[in-house]
Scaffold this active site. Structure first.
Site, mmCIF file in Angstrom:
data_model
loop_
_atom_site.group_PDB
_atom_site.id
_atom_site.type_symbol
_atom_site.label_atom_id
_atom_site.label_comp_id
_atom_site.label_asym_id
_atom_site.label_seq_id
_atom_site.Cartn_x
_atom_site.Cartn_y
_atom_site.Cartn_z
ATOM 1 N N GLU A 274 0.840 -1.205 0.000
ATOM 2 C CA GLU A 274 0.000 0.000 0.000
ATOM 3 C C GLU A 274 0.875 1.256 0.000
ATOM 4 O O GLU A 274 1.844 1.342 0.752
ATOM 5 C CB GLU A 274 -0.896 0.004 1.244
ATOM 6 C CG GLU A 274 -1.802 1.223 1.345
ATOM 7 C CD GLU A 274 -2.511 1.311 2.684
ATOM 8 O OE1 GLU A 274 -2.069 0.619 3.635
ATOM 9 O OE2 GLU A 274 -3.484 2.071 2.780
ATOM 10 N N LYS A 334 -9.683 2.372 -2.959
ATOM 11 C CA LYS A 334 -10.139 1.882 -1.656
ATOM 12 C C LYS A 334 -11.561 2.357 -1.392
ATOM 13 O O LYS A 334 -11.869 3.552 -1.518
ATOM 14 C CB LYS A 334 -9.196 2.379 -0.555
ATOM 15 C CG LYS A 334 -9.435 1.747 0.799
ATOM 16 C CD LYS A 334 -8.368 2.179 1.809
ATOM 17 C CE LYS A 334 -8.557 1.467 3.150
ATOM 18 N NZ LYS A 334 -7.538 1.903 4.136
ATOM 19 N N CYS A 392 -5.431 -2.629 3.005
ATOM 20 C CA CYS A 392 -5.238 -2.484 4.455
ATOM 21 C C CYS A 392 -6.471 -2.911 5.254
ATOM 22 O O CYS A 392 -6.892 -4.053 5.245
ATOM 23 C CB CYS A 392 -4.816 -1.040 4.742
ATOM 24 S SG CYS A 392 -4.323 -0.738 6.453
#
Length: 523
Positions: A274, A334, A392
């Protein structure tokens, strides 16, 4: 025991509850002291029987939850030391205020049990159903925080985690609470010695069956590797405090390149963690011109990197794939952003109330944007099979993994460098591993400073790097389990139905006991 507790002042009972909650934190990664589970949950129920008022009942649960979350989530505070000048004053928020708020759910659970006036096995079942239900609420309310659910305690025992393939992590949480609470019946004076012995034997038998069935499932042969899926997962261990500095950003890129280009990397797709690239790759022609000629022919680099709208002031936390021909071959933005970490909720309230001016870091904070509604959950990176990408924290939400379009593997990129070598990255890894088992597909995980891994659909770790170990993992992507899993097909409907049935069974037992008490002739 009850007599001894009855003589204790309430502050001592609260302290005992706090200590039990603190011990519960030790059942999670990285230590997994699962033998503490029955002591903690049964101990809580024994303490709850000491409560004289509903208020005391609430605070017995609250102190338990406060102990669990203070010890279990201390590592979040470490992130606030990376830029201590700007964030150190906020450390009490994640280390004390957040646990205090999360503990309210535990307090509500014990409050409900107290008010129900149930006893015996009905009380155990009601406690199990209520606790699991409130864990659901914790996972949904205010964007949700489904971290350190009881089921994750089995992260060190892969056989028990296999049950998430059928029931999901919430179903395993329900079983964990039930098994761990049954020993509390030993202190229940409404039961005979024979009844207590019978329930404890039943509890032991249930545990043996669950573990045995899990071991049986793990005897499945190794899964085949999917064709043409050779990958290299890179773990650079770049320090978080230097990540966005102008004079170190290119050094970090060179380190990623050096690891990726080392021997054996010429015929593989590269996977970076990430925000591994502290640049806007999709709109940075110079960066694309630098990277593309260095990539293996017909391969891609799949990397986390911020993405910027070409004309508007909008940014996304993304995973992007760049091909050796210089084209962008896949983008995922995301979807589940972290409040206060990636965007500031109720920004206007902070400004209008003056809070933002008191805490400048809030006023200066930039927001990532949520993706467009029509952006697909499944992404095709170059010529690799379709992937479900989770950036994440997204991996913590089991119900968000399913997608309208089919996928053959899960890609989880993360930047756990915020938390150093604490418990946090280990807990995060257990969560990722559980998603692979639930879905029956492999998990390819790339983390900045660990834990990177190649995991198959049974949760078996094929390769892994520890948090302090920079380097690479070479592999192909394991194929999905044939037919996937029961959970992948039915999702959360299974654990929700189970929780409802446990609640219903508890209600029926309670009603039967009341009927018998009022009319002994029906006994």
């Amino acid at each position: 025991m009850q007599n001894w507790l009855t003589e204790r002042p309430f502050w001592q009972v609260s302290l005992l509850s706090f200590l039990l909650g603190s011990l519960l934190a030790a059942t999670f990664a990285p230590v997994h002291l699962i033998f503490l589970l029955p002591l903690c949950y049964s101990g809580l129920l024994v303490l709850l029987a000491r409560a004289k008022t509903a208020k005391q009942a609430f605070f017995i649960g609250w102190w338990f939850g406060f102990g669990q979350f203070v010890l279990g989530l201390y590592w979040i505070g470490v992130a606030f030391t990376i830029d201590a000048n700007a964030h150190a004053a906020l450390i009490p928020v994640p280390t004390l205020l957040l646990p205090a708020c999360l503990a309210i759910f535990n307090g509500l659970a014990t409050y409900i049990i107290y008010k129900s006036r149930t006893s015996g096995i009905a009380r155990i079942l009601l406690f199990t159903a209520v606790w699991t239900s409130l864990e659901y609420v914790r996972g949904l309310l205010f964007t949700g925080f489904p971290w350190n659910l009881a089921g994750y305690s089995w992260g060190g025992m892969l056989a028990m985690l296999q049950w998430t393939a059928y029931l999901g992590i919430y179903g395993l949480t329900l079983l964990t609470i039930l098994i761990s609470s049954m020993p509390a019946l030993l202190a229940d004076n409404t039961l005979s010695h024979q009844q207590r012995r019978r329930y404890i034997l039943l509890d032991c038998a249930l545990l043996i069956v669950l573990v045995g069935a899990g071991f049986w499932r793990l005897q499945a042969p190794a899964l085949d590797m999917m064709a043409n899926t050779e990958i290299r997962v890179v773990q650079p261990n770049n320090p978080q405090k230097d990540k966005w500095k102008g004079d170190t950003r290119f050094q970090h890129l060179r380190k990623l390149m050096d690891i990726s280009q080392s021997e054996g990397g010429q015929n593989r797709h590269w996977i970076w963690p990430e925000t591994a690239l502290p640049f806007f790759m999709t709109t940075d022609d110079r960066l694309q011109n630098y990277l593309a000629p260095r990539l293996p022919v017909d391969k891609t680099v799949i990397t986390g990197a911020p993405r910027r709208h070409p004309t508007e002031r909008k940014y996304w936390n993304s995973v992007q794939a760049l091909g050796s021909d210089g084209s962008i071959q896949g983008v995922y933005d995301k979807r589940h952003l972290l409040p206060y970490g990636e965007y500031l909720p109720i920004r206007e309230f902070f400004k209008q109330s003056g809070i933002a001016s008191l805490i400048p870091v809030l006023d200066n904070m930039s927001d990532f944007s949520f993706p467009e509604q029509d952006m697909a959950k499944t992404t095709n990176y170059g010529n690799l099979p379709p992937a479900r990408t989770l950036i994440c924290y997204e991996v913590a939400f089991p119900w968000e993994v399913s997608a309208p379009d089919p996928f053959d593997w899960i890609l989880n990129v993360t930047n756990d460098a915020w938390f150093g070598n604490t418990s946090g990255p280990h807990q995060h890894f257990v969560i990722s591993r559980t998603r692979a088992i639930e879905q029956g597909v492999s998990m390819i995980r790339s983390a900045n400073n660990g834990i990177s891994a190649i995991i198959d659909g049974y949760g078996r770790i094929l390769q892994k790097r520890s948090p302090t170990d920079a380097g690479l993992l070479d592999s192909s992507i394991p194929a999905p389990i044939e037919g996937r899993t029961v959970y992948a097909k039915y999702g959360e409907s299974i654990p929700i139905t189970l929780t409802f049935l446990v609640f219903l069974f508890s209600s029926l037992l309670t009603k039967r006991r009341m009927t018998t008490t009022l009319n002994p002739s029906k006994q």
